[in-house]
Write a protein that holds these residues in place. Structure first.
Motif, PDB file in Angstrom:
ATOM      1  N   ASN A   1      -7.456 -17.691  41.743  1.00  0.00           N
ATOM      2  CA  ASN A   1      -8.732 -18.264  41.347  1.00  0.00           C
ATOM      3  C   ASN A   1      -9.334 -17.383  40.272  1.00  0.00           C
ATOM      4  OD1 ASN A   1     -11.768 -18.808  41.506  1.00  0.00           O
ATOM      5  ND2 ASN A   1     -10.999 -20.342  42.942  1.00  0.00           N
ATOM      6  N   ASN A   2      -9.963 -17.987  39.295  1.00  0.00           N
ATOM      7  CA  ASN A   2     -10.480 -17.230  38.160  1.00  0.00           C
ATOM      8  C   ASN A   2     -11.953 -16.853  38.293  1.00  0.00           C
ATOM      9  OD1 ASN A   2      -8.062 -17.175  36.692  1.00  0.00           O
ATOM     10  ND2 ASN A   2      -8.424 -19.248  35.909  1.00  0.00           N
ATOM     11  N   ASN A   3     -12.539 -17.035  39.473  1.00  0.00           N
ATOM     12  CA  ASN A   3     -13.921 -16.614  39.697  1.00  0.00           C
ATOM     13  C   ASN A   3     -13.930 -15.242  40.365  1.00  0.00           C
ATOM     14  OD1 ASN A   3     -15.448 -18.985  38.761  1.00  0.00           O
ATOM     15  ND2 ASN A   3     -14.369 -20.037  40.428  1.00  0.00           N
ATOM     16  N   HIS A   4     -14.925 -14.430  40.034  1.00  0.00           N
ATOM     17  CA  HIS A   4     -14.914 -13.021  40.464  1.00  0.00           C
ATOM     18  C   HIS A   4     -16.299 -12.591  40.965  1.00  0.00           C
ATOM     19  CE1 HIS A   4     -11.087 -12.767  38.193  1.00  0.00           C
ATOM     20  NE2 HIS A   4     -11.730 -13.508  37.306  1.00  0.00           N
ATOM     21  N   TYR A   5     -16.879 -13.353  41.886  1.00  0.00           N
ATOM     22  CA  TYR A   5     -18.236 -13.070  42.343  1.00  0.00           C
ATOM     23  C   TYR A   5     -18.214 -12.038  43.474  1.00  0.00           C
ATOM     24  CZ  TYR A   5     -19.693 -17.043  39.514  1.00  0.00           C
ATOM     25  OH  TYR A   5     -19.934 -17.897  38.458  1.00  0.00           O
ATOM     26  N   VAL A   6     -17.983 -10.794  43.095  1.00  0.00           N
ATOM     27  CA  VAL A   6     -17.921  -9.730  44.099  1.00  0.00           C
ATOM     28  C   VAL A   6     -19.274  -9.539  44.774  1.00  0.00           C
ATOM     29  CG1 VAL A   6     -18.375  -7.885  42.433  1.00  0.00           C
ATOM     30  CG2 VAL A   6     -17.167  -7.352  44.525  1.00  0.00           C
ATOM     31  N   ASN A   7     -20.369  -9.878  44.099  1.00  0.00           N
ATOM     32  CA  ASN A   7     -21.685  -9.792  44.742  1.00  0.00           C
ATOM     33  C   ASN A   7     -21.751 -10.682  45.976  1.00  0.00           C
ATOM     34  OD1 ASN A   7     -21.495 -11.988  42.945  1.00  0.00           O
ATOM     35  ND2 ASN A   7     -23.723 -12.168  42.768  1.00  0.00           N
ATOM     36  N   LYS A   8     -21.128 -11.857  45.902  1.00  0.00           N
ATOM     37  CA  LYS A   8     -21.100 -12.753  47.057  1.00  0.00           C
ATOM     38  C   LYS A   8     -20.208 -12.192  48.166  1.00  0.00           C
ATOM     39  CE  LYS A   8     -22.256 -16.946  44.501  1.00  0.00           C
ATOM     40  NZ  LYS A   8     -21.911 -18.368  44.233  1.00  0.00           N
ATOM     41  N   GLY A   9     -19.143 -11.498  47.758  1.00  0.00           N
ATOM     42  CA  GLY A   9     -18.294 -10.858  48.753  1.00  0.00           C
ATOM     43  C   GLY A   9     -19.020  -9.767  49.509  1.00  0.00           C
ATOM     44  N   LEU A  10     -19.812  -8.958  48.795  1.00  0.00           N
ATOM     45  CA  LEU A  10     -20.574  -7.889  49.432  1.00  0.00           C
ATOM     46  C   LEU A  10     -21.625  -8.454  50.397  1.00  0.00           C
ATOM     47  CD1 LEU A  10     -21.082  -5.618  46.297  1.00  0.00           C
ATOM     48  CD2 LEU A  10     -19.745  -5.001  48.318  1.00  0.00           C
ATOM     49  N   ILE A  11     -22.353  -9.473  49.953  1.00  0.00           N
ATOM     50  CA  ILE A  11     -23.372 -10.082  50.802  1.00  0.00           C
ATOM     51  C   ILE A  11     -22.732 -10.724  52.028  1.00  0.00           C
ATOM     52  CG2 ILE A  11     -25.110 -11.909  50.913  1.00  0.00           C
ATOM     53  CD1 ILE A  11     -25.646 -11.355  47.916  1.00  0.00           C
ATOM     54  N   HIS A  12     -21.606 -11.393  51.830  1.00  0.00           N
ATOM     55  CA  HIS A  12     -20.921 -12.037  52.956  1.00  0.00           C
ATOM     56  C   HIS A  12     -20.486 -10.995  53.989  1.00  0.00           C
ATOM     57  CE1 HIS A  12     -18.415 -15.130  54.919  1.00  0.00           C
ATOM     58  NE2 HIS A  12     -17.614 -14.099  55.185  1.00  0.00           N
ATOM     59  N   ALA A  13     -19.949  -9.876  53.525  1.00  0.00           N
ATOM     60  CA  ALA A  13     -19.527  -8.828  54.461  1.00  0.00           C
ATOM     61  C   ALA A  13     -20.719  -8.305  55.247  1.00  0.00           C
ATOM     62  CB  ALA A  13     -18.838  -7.698  53.707  1.00  0.00           C
ATOM     63  N   ARG A  14     -21.833  -8.083  54.572  1.00  0.00           N
ATOM     64  CA  ARG A  14     -23.026  -7.581  55.252  1.00  0.00           C
ATOM     65  C   ARG A  14     -23.539  -8.566  56.304  1.00  0.00           C
ATOM     66  NH1 ARG A  14     -28.536  -7.783  52.143  1.00  0.00           N
ATOM     67  NH2 ARG A  14     -28.101  -9.956  52.703  1.00  0.00           N
ATOM     68  N   ASP A  15     -23.587  -9.864  55.951  1.00  0.00           N
ATOM     69  CA  ASP A  15     -24.232 -10.860  56.806  1.00  0.00           C
ATOM     70  C   ASP A  15     -23.308 -11.437  57.870  1.00  0.00           C
ATOM     71  OD1 ASP A  15     -26.452 -10.460  55.256  1.00  0.00           O
ATOM     72  OD2 ASP A  15     -26.244 -12.317  54.104  1.00  0.00           O
ATOM     73  N   ASN A  16     -21.986 -11.285  57.697  1.00  0.00           N
ATOM     74  CA  ASN A  16     -21.064 -11.955  58.608  1.00  0.00           C
ATOM     75  C   ASN A  16     -20.066 -11.034  59.299  1.00  0.00           C
ATOM     76  OD1 ASN A  16     -21.547 -15.058  58.036  1.00  0.00           O
ATOM     77  ND2 ASN A  16     -21.568 -14.022  56.049  1.00  0.00           N
ATOM     78  N   VAL A  17     -19.829  -9.852  58.758  1.00  0.00           N
ATOM     79  CA  VAL A  17     -18.855  -8.936  59.359  1.00  0.00           C
ATOM     80  C   VAL A  17     -19.539  -7.704  59.925  1.00  0.00           C
ATOM     81  CG1 VAL A  17     -16.698  -7.684  59.020  1.00  0.00           C
ATOM     82  CG2 VAL A  17     -17.124  -9.765  57.700  1.00  0.00           C
ATOM     83  N   PHE A  18     -20.404  -7.079  59.143  1.00  0.00           N
ATOM     84  CA  PHE A  18     -21.128  -5.895  59.613  1.00  0.00           C
ATOM     85  C   PHE A  18     -22.341  -6.318  60.442  1.00  0.00           C
ATOM     86  CE2 PHE A  18     -19.059  -3.832  55.825  1.00  0.00           C
ATOM     87  CZ  PHE A  18     -18.320  -2.901  56.547  1.00  0.00           C
ATOM     88  N   THR A  19     -22.090  -7.001  61.550  1.00  0.00           N
ATOM     89  CA  THR A  19     -23.130  -7.472  62.450  1.00  0.00           C
ATOM     90  C   THR A  19     -22.714  -7.132  63.880  1.00  0.00           C
ATOM     91  OG1 THR A  19     -22.112  -9.647  62.756  1.00  0.00           O
ATOM     92  CG2 THR A  19     -23.642  -9.408  60.901  1.00  0.00           C
ATOM     93  N   SER A  20     -23.678  -7.154  64.782  1.00  0.00           N
ATOM     94  CA  SER A  20     -23.357  -6.903  66.186  1.00  0.00           C
ATOM     95  C   SER A  20     -22.367  -7.940  66.692  1.00  0.00           C
ATOM     96  CB  SER A  20     -24.639  -6.934  67.028  1.00  0.00           C
ATOM     97  OG  SER A  20     -25.516  -5.908  66.639  1.00  0.00           O
ATOM     98  N   ALA A  21     -22.566  -9.192  66.319  1.00  0.00           N
ATOM     99  CA  ALA A  21     -21.648 -10.245  66.751  1.00  0.00           C
ATOM    100  C   ALA A  21     -20.264 -10.058  66.142  1.00  0.00           C
ATOM    101  CB  ALA A  21     -22.211 -11.611  66.364  1.00  0.00           C
ATOM    102  N   GLY A  22     -20.223  -9.468  64.967  1.00  0.00           N
ATOM    103  CA  GLY A  22     -18.942  -9.240  64.305  1.00  0.00           C
ATOM    104  C   GLY A  22     -18.239  -7.971  64.745  1.00  0.00           C
ATOM    105  N   GLY A  23     -18.867  -7.201  65.652  1.00  0.00           N
ATOM    106  CA  GLY A  23     -18.234  -5.990  66.167  1.00  0.00           C
ATOM    107  C   GLY A  23     -18.706  -4.709  65.512  1.00  0.00           C
TER     108      GLY A  23
END
Length: 256
Positions: free
Chosen positions: A138-160
């Motif tokens: 894919n030719n899109n490179h929105y790393v800002n969205k990757g960082l926000i997604h990690a914060r909101d969906n992985v680095f959470t109590s529910a995410g471990g």
């Protein structure tokens, strides 16, 4: 490779150089009766053994003395090179339930979780999960969205996410711009969050340095010239992302 035997010496010549071995006295004493005998037994067993050396031990995986929650945040572009790079990083990092844990996020125009922090408890399992990711491009490179997604969906109590472990955001991006410095400052406003960049190319270098650090401390930023050369910075990145930081009471930071 070419081997030549005369009455006084053997000469070996290959693509990487040549080597002469004295035979003075060897032929006349009858120790070697033919040139082919000498070339087979003397050259193969001695000369070739000297020019071909293989490693006898495997590198030891780093085992930090602290708990680390690490999420790799990688672009889908040139994914086959990035997958290989991350797998090689994990060859040098010991993953366990109570030490280093690993999650994985892929971004393009959006971001998705491939697996979270509690999905795999060994280095081998994490590497197998990464190797199984389809290598679509894919030719899109929105790393800002990757960082926000990690914060909101992985680095959470529910995410471990663990209260007594630092959060390490480790992103890989090419020479593309996505205004990540503002996002980086917000994420780093929580003192337990640390961002590390592996940047291919030099375009937008300032942006990515500002994403990972402040006050000209850019030690968490690593650059390499091409995707093909990612492995040349492997040891540097391993050293960065297995370093321990102090942990304070976790806060929620500032939302975007």
């Amino acid at each position: 490779m070419h081997t030549q035997v005369t009455d006084s010496y053997l000469q070996w010549q290959g693509a990487s150089g040549s080597l002469s071995v004295s035979m003075q006295g060897a032929v006349s004493s009858g120790r070697y009766k033919t040139a082919s005998t000498f070339a087979t037994h003397q050259c193969d067993s001695n000369v070739l053994s000297m020019i071909k050396q293989c490693p006898t031990t495997s590198p030891t995986a780093a085992t930090p003395s602290c708990k680390l929650d690490i999420v790799f945040i990688v672009e889908r572009y040139n994914l086959r090179y990035i997958k290989r790079f991350v797998v090689e990083l994990l060859n040098g990092i010991y993953v366990s339930t109570d030490g280093v844990r690993v999650g994985f996020v892929i971004y393009d125009s959006t971001a998705t979780t491939v697996f979270g922090l509690t999905a795999h408890n060994t280095s081998a399992a994490v590497k197998a999960a990464i190797e199984a990711i389809p290598e679509t491009n894919n030719n899109n490179h929105y790393v800002n969205k990757g960082l926000i997604h990690a914060r909101d969906n992985v680095f959470t109590s529910a995410g471990g996410d663990r209260a007594d472990a630092n959060n390490y955001y480790v992103f890989v991006v090419g020479p593309y711009n996505s205004d990540t410095d503002t996002v980086g400052r917000v994420i780093r406003s929580d003192v337990n969050n640390f961002i590390f960049a592996t940047h291919i190319g030099s375009t937008y270098e300032t942006e990515y340095k500002e994403t990972v650090g402040a006050c000209s401390d850019y030690t968490k930023y690593t650059s390499v010239d091409t995707y093909e050369n990612l492995l040349t910075v492997r040891q540097q990145v391993i050293g960065n992302i297995t370093s321990c930081q102090s942990v304070t009471a976790k806060s929620q930071g500032i939302g975007l």
